[in-house]
Design an enzyme around this catalytic site. Structure first.
Site, PDB file in Angstrom:
ATOM      1  N   HIS A  68       0.860  -1.192   0.000  1.00 29.44           N
ATOM      2  CA  HIS A  68       0.000   0.000   0.000  1.00 29.44           C
ATOM      3  C   HIS A  68       0.890   1.234   0.000  1.00 29.44           C
ATOM      4  O   HIS A  68       1.934   1.264   0.637  1.00 29.44           O
ATOM      5  CB  HIS A  68      -0.889   0.015   1.256  1.00 29.44           C
ATOM      6  CG  HIS A  68      -2.079   0.891   1.108  1.00 29.44           C
ATOM      7  ND1 HIS A  68      -2.028   2.239   1.338  1.00 29.44           N
ATOM      8  CD2 HIS A  68      -3.347   0.610   0.731  1.00 29.44           C
ATOM      9  CE1 HIS A  68      -3.222   2.761   1.125  1.00 29.44           C
ATOM     10  NE2 HIS A  68      -4.051   1.790   0.746  1.00 29.44           N
TER      11      HIS A  68
ATOM     12  N   ASP B  39      -7.720  -5.603   0.176  1.00 30.43           N
ATOM     13  CA  ASP B  39      -8.194  -6.563  -0.834  1.00 30.43           C
ATOM     14  C   ASP B  39      -7.744  -7.993  -0.583  1.00 30.43           C
ATOM     15  O   ASP B  39      -8.184  -8.914  -1.256  1.00 30.43           O
ATOM     16  CB  ASP B  39      -7.713  -6.106  -2.216  1.00 30.43           C
ATOM     17  CG  ASP B  39      -8.341  -4.773  -2.579  1.00 30.43           C
ATOM     18  OD1 ASP B  39      -7.598  -3.827  -2.898  1.00 30.43           O
ATOM     19  OD2 ASP B  39      -9.576  -4.667  -2.475  1.00 30.43           O
TER      20      ASP B  39
END
Ligand code: SDX
Length: 394
Positions: A274, A331
């Site tokens: 991320h 996710d």
């Protein structure tokens, strides 16, 4: 670095505005919506309440929530021309259909057109605020319908019109599958919608800002955000993560799959890493526990929870991921329960859009309060003043 100065690749850490909608502590892995931690909202709230919080900046009282919920219910259905467009795109990946349907619905929505006309003077004025919030609420209400209608058409089924006696989450499942949903499935969708509602300015929300900053209409800004969310580096990762677990098929293969991702040019592990979180994504922690609860109750016949768990262990213990501070993100775990609920994985990112639409419209409304068109620069490194040579001499 360039002759003109430093190039900020991917706008890393570049601040585009001040916001009070959400905040992320990337080092500690904390996410707040309007000052409330998502763990508290996930445990106690509903999507309608969280959407009100994100849109209006405070938790609603009973009457405010009831009025808001009732307004959303009246906005749920779509213009018949939009329904035709969704039907014509029934064989396309749902994200293409959603992108087109949002733009189409905006072309017919009289409030959107009235607002767009008012913005043509080049300013968003206080008297447009009520109209702008109505357009925002319509987008929140209609996104589930667009996704569910595409699902029905794609399976050659009749569409199921929205019901007003069901919550946002329950009505979405009802429009998808045509029956009153199982309570754990509704809890799963509710959780998913709450945890994806906003996340500061990721690529899709930034895209919404760019389009809105030209004073284009709000539906078009959301359609553009859907286009950005479609990419596998962003929203599309949730579909690719579960497809990956299914392809791997057995936890014993996790080690080789993770190793392959560490090689230069190797495939990226979907659901990992991320730009902001350099710690375990707090949303992923909640989804991990929910998917564990779900497979404990209903089983893990395709071993996707088992494969994901094995991959997680490999990542957490691997120097490549440790050095780059790469952890599971939202996710990594979010699609597992969905898959077992019977939601096809190509609808995972569409459901991300069903949730994030409130973040997109809230940020557009916030930015319009102090609007400035986005117009960055690029450093030109090519030649100047070349002489034009006629084609006969080339
Ligand atoms: C979402 O921004 C948001 O907030 C988004 C989101 C939201 O709520 O809106 O949180 C939702 O989009 C979550 C992210 C979903 N995407 C994925 O899971 C796709 C896989 N992730 C990677 O593509 C990547 O981690 C990104 C896109 C998420 C972040 O990209 P960055 O910040 O540009 O990081 P990078 O590509 O510069 O990576 C730094 C290093 C590189 O290695 P080196 O060149 O230094 O050797 O880490 C490596 C990368 O190769 N790396 C990975 C990796 N992610 C980064 N290596 C293997 N697998 C990965 N998943």
């Amino acid at each position: 670095q360039s002759p003109c100065g430093p190039i900020i690749h991917g706008l890393e850490d570049v601040l585009i505005k001040s916001t009070s909608i959400s905040d992320i502590d990337g080092e500690k892995g904390i996410l707040w919506y309007r000052g409330y931690r998502i763990e508290d909202l996930a445990r106690h709230s509903t999507y309608e309440e969280v959407a009100y919080l994100i849109l209006y900046g405070k938790l609603p009282n009973k009457k405010e929530l009831e009025d808001f919920t009732n307004r959303l219910k009246t906005y749920r259905d779509l213009n018949s021309a939009t329904i035709e467009i969704i039907k014509n795109l029934s064989k396309a990946h749902p994200m293409f259909a959603i992108e087109s349907a949002v733009a189409a619905e905006g072309a017919f929505d009289e409030d959107n057109l009235k607002l767009a006309e008012a913005l043509k003077v080049g300013r968003y004025k206080a008297e447009e605020k009520e109209l702008a919030y109505r357009v925002a609420e319509k987008l929140i209400a209609k996104m589930p319908t667009i996704v569910a209608y595409h699902y029905r058409f794609s399976r050659g089924l009749d569409i199921i019109r929205p019901r007003r006696d069901l919550s946002h989450a329950a009505n979405f499942l009802y429009m998808m599958f045509g029956k009153d949903p199982d309570p754990l499935a509704t809890k799963g969708i509710e959780l998913y919608l709450i945890l994806h509602a906003d996340h500061e300015v990721p690529a899709s929300t930034f895209t919404a800002h760019v389009v809105a900053s030209t004073l284009s209409d709000m539906y078009s800004a959301v359609a553009a955000a859907v286009a950005a969310l479609k990419g596998p580096l962003h929203g599309g990762a949730n579909e690719m993560a579960v497809r990956g677990y299914l392809e791997i098929g057995d936890p014993s293969k996790a080690k080789e799959v993770v190793e392959a991702a560490t090689k230069p040019g190797g495939p990226k592990l979907m659901g990992v890493g991320h730009r902001v979180y350099k710690a375990y994504d707090p949303r992923a922690k909640i989804f991990k526990e929910f998917s564990r609860e779900y497979v404990t109750k209903f089983g893990d016949p395709k071993k996707i929870f088992a494969v994901a768990s094995a991959i997680e262990q490999e990542i957490l213990n691997h120097p490549y991921f440790q050095q780059r501070r790469l952890f599971p993100n939202v996710d990594f775990w979010s699609g597992i329960a969905f898959y077992y609920m019977g939601i096809p994985y190509e609808y995972f990112t569409p459901i991300f859009a069903v949730s994030r639409v409130v973040g997109w419209v809230a940020h557009i409304l916030e930015y319009w309060e102090n609007n400035r068109i986005f117009r960055p620069r690029a450093c030109y490194v090519g030649p100047h003043d070349l002489q034009y040579i006629p084609i006969e001499q080339r």
